[in-house]
Design a protein around this motif. Structure first.
Motif, PDB file in Angstrom:
ATOM      1  N   ALA A   1     -22.417 110.209 -37.308  1.00 54.91           N
ATOM      2  CA  ALA A   1     -21.887 111.321 -36.521  1.00 54.91           C
ATOM      3  C   ALA A   1     -22.848 112.506 -36.580  1.00 54.91           C
ATOM      4  O   ALA A   1     -23.140 113.134 -35.549  1.00 54.91           O
ATOM      5  N   ALA A   2     -23.375 112.800 -37.782  1.00 54.33           N
ATOM      6  CA  ALA A   2     -24.289 113.933 -37.916  1.00 54.33           C
ATOM      7  C   ALA A   2     -25.561 113.696 -37.105  1.00 54.33           C
ATOM      8  O   ALA A   2     -26.068 114.607 -36.430  1.00 54.33           O
ATOM      9  N   VAL A   3     -26.092 112.458 -37.152  1.00 51.60           N
ATOM     10  CA  VAL A   3     -27.308 112.153 -36.398  1.00 51.60           C
ATOM     11  C   VAL A   3     -27.053 112.280 -34.901  1.00 51.60           C
ATOM     12  O   VAL A   3     -27.853 112.876 -34.172  1.00 51.60           O
ATOM     13  N   ALA A   4     -25.918 111.749 -34.428  1.00 49.03           N
ATOM     14  CA  ALA A   4     -25.609 111.816 -32.999  1.00 49.03           C
ATOM     15  C   ALA A   4     -25.563 113.264 -32.536  1.00 49.03           C
ATOM     16  O   ALA A   4     -26.147 113.628 -31.508  1.00 49.03           O
ATOM     17  N   PHE A   5     -24.894 114.099 -33.310  1.00 50.68           N
ATOM     18  CA  PHE A   5     -24.738 115.516 -33.008  1.00 50.68           C
ATOM     19  C   PHE A   5     -26.094 116.203 -32.891  1.00 50.68           C
ATOM     20  O   PHE A   5     -26.412 116.839 -31.874  1.00 50.68           O
ATOM     21  N   VAL A   6     -26.932 116.053 -33.924  1.00 49.00           N
ATOM     22  CA  VAL A   6     -28.221 116.751 -33.948  1.00 49.00           C
ATOM     23  C   VAL A   6     -29.178 116.152 -32.922  1.00 49.00           C
ATOM     24  O   VAL A   6     -29.914 116.874 -32.252  1.00 49.00           O
ATOM     25  N   LEU A   7     -29.154 114.825 -32.766  1.00 49.47           N
ATOM     26  CA  LEU A   7     -30.098 114.168 -31.855  1.00 49.47           C
ATOM     27  C   LEU A   7     -29.919 114.678 -30.427  1.00 49.47           C
ATOM     28  O   LEU A   7     -30.898 115.001 -29.743  1.00 49.47           O
ATOM     29  N   VAL A   8     -28.654 114.788 -29.978  1.00 50.30           N
ATOM     30  CA  VAL A   8     -28.413 115.215 -28.595  1.00 50.30           C
ATOM     31  C   VAL A   8     -28.833 116.672 -28.412  1.00 50.30           C
ATOM     32  O   VAL A   8     -29.557 117.010 -27.459  1.00 50.30           O
ATOM     33  N   ILE A   9     -28.455 117.544 -29.344  1.00 52.01           N
ATOM     34  CA  ILE A   9     -28.818 118.963 -29.212  1.00 52.01           C
ATOM     35  C   ILE A   9     -30.335 119.126 -29.297  1.00 52.01           C
ATOM     36  O   ILE A   9     -30.944 119.848 -28.514  1.00 52.01           O
ATOM     37  N   ALA A  10     -30.964 118.411 -30.253  1.00 50.52           N
ATOM     38  CA  ALA A  10     -32.409 118.553 -30.442  1.00 50.52           C
ATOM     39  C   ALA A  10     -33.166 118.080 -29.206  1.00 50.52           C
ATOM     40  O   ALA A  10     -34.127 118.722 -28.779  1.00 50.52           O
ATOM     41  N   THR A  11     -32.711 116.967 -28.610  1.00 50.07           N
ATOM     42  CA  THR A  11     -33.389 116.460 -27.420  1.00 50.07           C
ATOM     43  C   THR A  11     -33.280 117.461 -26.272  1.00 50.07           C
ATOM     44  O   THR A  11     -34.254 117.740 -25.568  1.00 50.07           O
ATOM     45  N   LEU A  12     -32.085 118.021 -26.097  1.00 48.48           N
ATOM     46  CA  LEU A  12     -31.865 119.012 -25.049  1.00 48.48           C
ATOM     47  C   LEU A  12     -32.820 120.189 -25.213  1.00 48.48           C
ATOM     48  O   LEU A  12     -33.536 120.583 -24.281  1.00 48.48           O
ATOM     49  N   VAL A  13     -32.878 120.756 -26.430  1.00 42.02           N
ATOM     50  CA  VAL A  13     -33.688 121.958 -26.662  1.00 42.02           C
ATOM     51  C   VAL A  13     -35.179 121.641 -26.563  1.00 42.02           C
ATOM     52  O   VAL A  13     -35.935 122.356 -25.902  1.00 42.02           O
ATOM     53  N   THR A  14     -35.614 120.522 -27.193  1.00 44.02           N
ATOM     54  CA  THR A  14     -37.053 120.233 -27.168  1.00 44.02           C
ATOM     55  C   THR A  14     -37.518 119.885 -25.754  1.00 44.02           C
ATOM     56  O   THR A  14     -38.644 120.214 -25.386  1.00 44.02           O
ATOM     57  N   TYR A  15     -36.645 119.278 -24.948  1.00 41.60           N
ATOM     58  CA  TYR A  15     -37.048 118.968 -23.566  1.00 41.60           C
ATOM     59  C   TYR A  15     -37.280 120.258 -22.789  1.00 41.60           C
ATOM     60  O   TYR A  15     -38.266 120.401 -22.072  1.00 41.60           O
ATOM     61  N   LEU A  16     -36.361 121.216 -22.958  1.00 42.32           N
ATOM     62  CA  LEU A  16     -36.523 122.494 -22.258  1.00 42.32           C
ATOM     63  C   LEU A  16     -37.792 123.201 -22.722  1.00 42.32           C
ATOM     64  O   LEU A  16     -38.523 123.783 -21.914  1.00 42.32           O
ATOM     65  N   ILE A  17     -38.079 123.130 -24.029  1.00 43.66           N
ATOM     66  CA  ILE A  17     -39.298 123.766 -24.546  1.00 43.66           C
ATOM     67  C   ILE A  17     -40.535 123.077 -23.969  1.00 43.66           C
ATOM     68  O   ILE A  17     -41.496 123.727 -23.558  1.00 43.66           O
TER      69      ILE A  17
ATOM     70  N   VAL B   1     -27.213 124.620 -36.857  1.00 43.69           N
ATOM     71  CA  VAL B   1     -26.017 123.793 -36.709  1.00 43.69           C
ATOM     72  C   VAL B   1     -25.180 123.880 -37.985  1.00 43.69           C
ATOM     73  O   VAL B   1     -23.947 124.000 -37.934  1.00 43.69           O
ATOM     74  N   GLU B   2     -25.869 123.864 -39.123  1.00 39.03           N
ATOM     75  CA  GLU B   2     -25.166 123.933 -40.401  1.00 39.03           C
ATOM     76  C   GLU B   2     -24.385 125.242 -40.530  1.00 39.03           C
ATOM     77  O   GLU B   2     -23.207 125.243 -40.898  1.00 39.03           O
ATOM     78  N   ILE B   3     -25.047 126.357 -40.179  1.00 38.90           N
ATOM     79  CA  ILE B   3     -24.406 127.674 -40.305  1.00 38.90           C
ATOM     80  C   ILE B   3     -23.222 127.799 -39.339  1.00 38.90           C
ATOM     81  O   ILE B   3     -22.126 128.224 -39.725  1.00 38.90           O
ATOM     82  N   VAL B   4     -23.453 127.391 -38.073  1.00 39.33           N
ATOM     83  CA  VAL B   4     -22.400 127.510 -37.057  1.00 39.33           C
ATOM     84  C   VAL B   4     -21.196 126.649 -37.431  1.00 39.33           C
ATOM     85  O   VAL B   4     -20.043 127.079 -37.363  1.00 39.33           O
TER      86      VAL B   4
ATOM     87  N   LEU C   1     -26.492 116.849 -43.223  1.00 38.54           N
ATOM     88  CA  LEU C   1     -27.266 117.660 -42.285  1.00 38.54           C
ATOM     89  C   LEU C   1     -28.685 117.961 -42.773  1.00 38.54           C
ATOM     90  O   LEU C   1     -29.633 117.747 -42.024  1.00 38.54           O
ATOM     91  N   PRO C   2     -28.891 118.444 -44.018  1.00 41.34           N
ATOM     92  CA  PRO C   2     -30.263 118.745 -44.423  1.00 41.34           C
ATOM     93  C   PRO C   2     -31.172 117.514 -44.417  1.00 41.34           C
ATOM     94  O   PRO C   2     -32.378 117.624 -44.170  1.00 41.34           O
ATOM     95  N   LEU C   3     -30.597 116.341 -44.653  1.00 40.72           N
ATOM     96  CA  LEU C   3     -31.400 115.112 -44.674  1.00 40.72           C
ATOM     97  C   LEU C   3     -31.978 114.775 -43.308  1.00 40.72           C
ATOM     98  O   LEU C   3     -32.955 114.040 -43.203  1.00 40.72           O
ATOM     99  N   ILE C   4     -31.324 115.324 -42.255  1.00 41.71           N
ATOM    100  CA  ILE C   4     -31.679 114.882 -40.909  1.00 41.71           C
ATOM    101  C   ILE C   4     -33.023 115.429 -40.449  1.00 41.71           C
ATOM    102  O   ILE C   4     -33.698 114.816 -39.637  1.00 41.71           O
ATOM    103  N   THR C   5     -33.462 116.576 -41.021  1.00 45.40           N
ATOM    104  CA  THR C   5     -34.744 117.161 -40.591  1.00 45.40           C
ATOM    105  C   THR C   5     -35.871 116.148 -40.706  1.00 45.40           C
ATOM    106  O   THR C   5     -36.728 116.056 -39.832  1.00 45.40           O
ATOM    107  N   THR C   6     -35.872 115.386 -41.786  1.00 47.97           N
ATOM    108  CA  THR C   6     -36.966 114.425 -41.976  1.00 47.97           C
ATOM    109  C   THR C   6     -36.587 113.024 -41.509  1.00 47.97           C
ATOM    110  O   THR C   6     -37.187 112.048 -41.920  1.00 47.97           O
TER     111      THR C   6
END
Lengths: 205, 197
Positions: free
Chosen positions: A42-58, A87-90, A106-111
């Motif tokens: 669940a954590a990976v799915a959450f971060v993966l979708v948001i990260a892809t959205l943001v990095t694509y726009l960048i 994401v962790e703070i929010v 969550l912290p594990l997901i960065t790497t």
């Protein structure tokens, strides 16, 4: 129709873990129990979708617009690290229950290389979009399907390992050695899906 | 005495703390790029280059960066080195770039590199850090080369493109994805056995 094709291809045919070898660390590390495997997925799915959205726009509006494509790796990894923190703070503020469930992972997901890997694939437009244009919608859909594929592989593997812990395994093979052989057999099972996407593509035409 | 210590640090990475067989770090490139001995060796050498320089730079700047933001600083150093390496490989060895593909930028998230920065380079001087980088990097390289050689031999009957037995007797499975998991599993079992003996 193409959306269904991306869905099937990303989950079964080109499974991110079992045929692309991305995200192996959490796949081997947090698959001892089904419960933790579900939390991690669940954590990976959450971060993966948001990260892809943001990095694509960048990629489109910053890197490509100013000719800075060579900074892709640095920019993406920093964005992902910052995003995971945010994401962790929010989550801590908005939904303490969800934070409790996902918090440790969550912290594990960065790497986790599947996040950066998918971000680079979508940013470069080199993923399998089943004949559709590479744009924001197909990119994010591809990321979501990939995350589901990751979750499926992780949870199935955790289920097998739970059973395996009760088995009498030869001494030398205990621990990671037998887990890797099991992962190999699971990967062999997923190989049965290879070619299914081409057949479906013909069917949909 | 100092030289002895450095040699000890170097050998430590090669066998006792081998990143692949003992620490089980950096599994994605280990499995993803070892379809042949040569590809495995190139991936190992690319990681070695980044590891030595990141260890050197981080051991030199460790007193300049505040403790709270050290991890992001390490990541920036590593990502810059990987970008330089990626450009060099693209310019001088396009064949290697095509074979390793996505796994070159993904050296950034290889836990071995960040792990050594945090566990060794942040606590030691420049010279031991270089030796640690060399030891761990070469440990990773020989492990990947061995895994690649086993897969290539079982799958196609060749090692480093030298034919050992006719190709039709090879099991293609070992070059494909499942073979990576299975061969690594058995190699770890063998390594455990040797370590205990």
């Amino acid at each position: 129709m193409a959306f269904i094709l991306i869905f099937i291809t990303a989950i079964f045919v080109n499974n991110i873990v079992l045929s692309q070898f991305l995200g192996i660390c959490p796949f081997l590390g947090v698959s001892k129990k089904v419960e933790t495997a579900i939390g991690m997925s669940a954590a990976v799915a959450f971060v993966l979708v948001i990260a892809t959205l943001v990095t694509y726009l960048i990629q489109i509006y910053v890197l490509n617009a100013f000719g800075l494509e060579y900074l892709q790796t640095i920019a993406f990894i920093l964005v992902i690290a910052a995003l995971v923190q945010m994401v962790e703070i929010v989550l801590k503020k908005v939904s303490p229950a969800l934070y409790q469930a996902l918090g440790v992972f969550l912290p594990l997901i960065t790497t986790n290389c599947c996040i950066l890997g998918v971000a680079i694939l979508v940013g470069n437009g080199t993923y399998d979009a089943a004949g559709m244009e590479h744009n924001l919608v197909t990119g994010v859909w591809f990321a979501l399907c990939t995350a589901i594929g990751f979750g499926l592989a992780l949870i199935v593997f955790a289920g097998i390992r739970e059973q395996l812990s009760r088995m009498d395994v030869p001494k030398g093979m205990q621990g990671m050695a037998i887990a890797l052989v099991v992962a190999g057999l699971l990967s062999m099972a997923f190989m049965g899906f290879s070619g299914v996407n081409n057949g479906l593509a013909k069917l949909f035409e | 005495m100092i030289i002895m210590n450095n040699i000890k640090v170097f050998l430590n990475g090669l066998f006792k703390e081998n990143p692949t067989f003992v620490l089980l770090l950096g599994m994605c490139p280990t499995l993803g790029t070892t379809s042949s001995a040569l590809n495995g060796m190139f991936m190992g050498l690319a990681t070695l280059a980044v590891l030595v320089f990141s260890n050197l730079i981080i051991s030199l700047i460790k007193n300049l960066i505040p403790d709270q933001v050290r991890i992001p600083c390490y990541i920036v150093v590593i990502a810059s080195l990987v970008t330089i390496l990626q450009m060099l490989i693209k310019a001088y060895a396009p064949g290697v770039d095509a074979a390793l593909g996505l796994f070159i930028p993904l050296i950034v998230v290889n836990c071995i590199i960040l792990g050594r920065a945090e566990a060794f380079a942040a606590k030691n001087g420049a010279i031991p850090s270089i030796f640690d980088g060399l030891g761990i990097g070469l440990g990773f390289t020989w492990a990947l080369t061995l895994l690649g050689a086993c897969r290539e031999l079982l799958g196609t009957g060749k090692v480093f493109n030298i034919t050992c037995f006719p190709e039709q007797y090879g099991a293609l499975l070992f070059v494909l994805a499942p073979g990576a998991f299975i061969v690594l599993g058995y190699l770890i079992a063998v390594f455990n056995k040797i370590k205990k003996a």
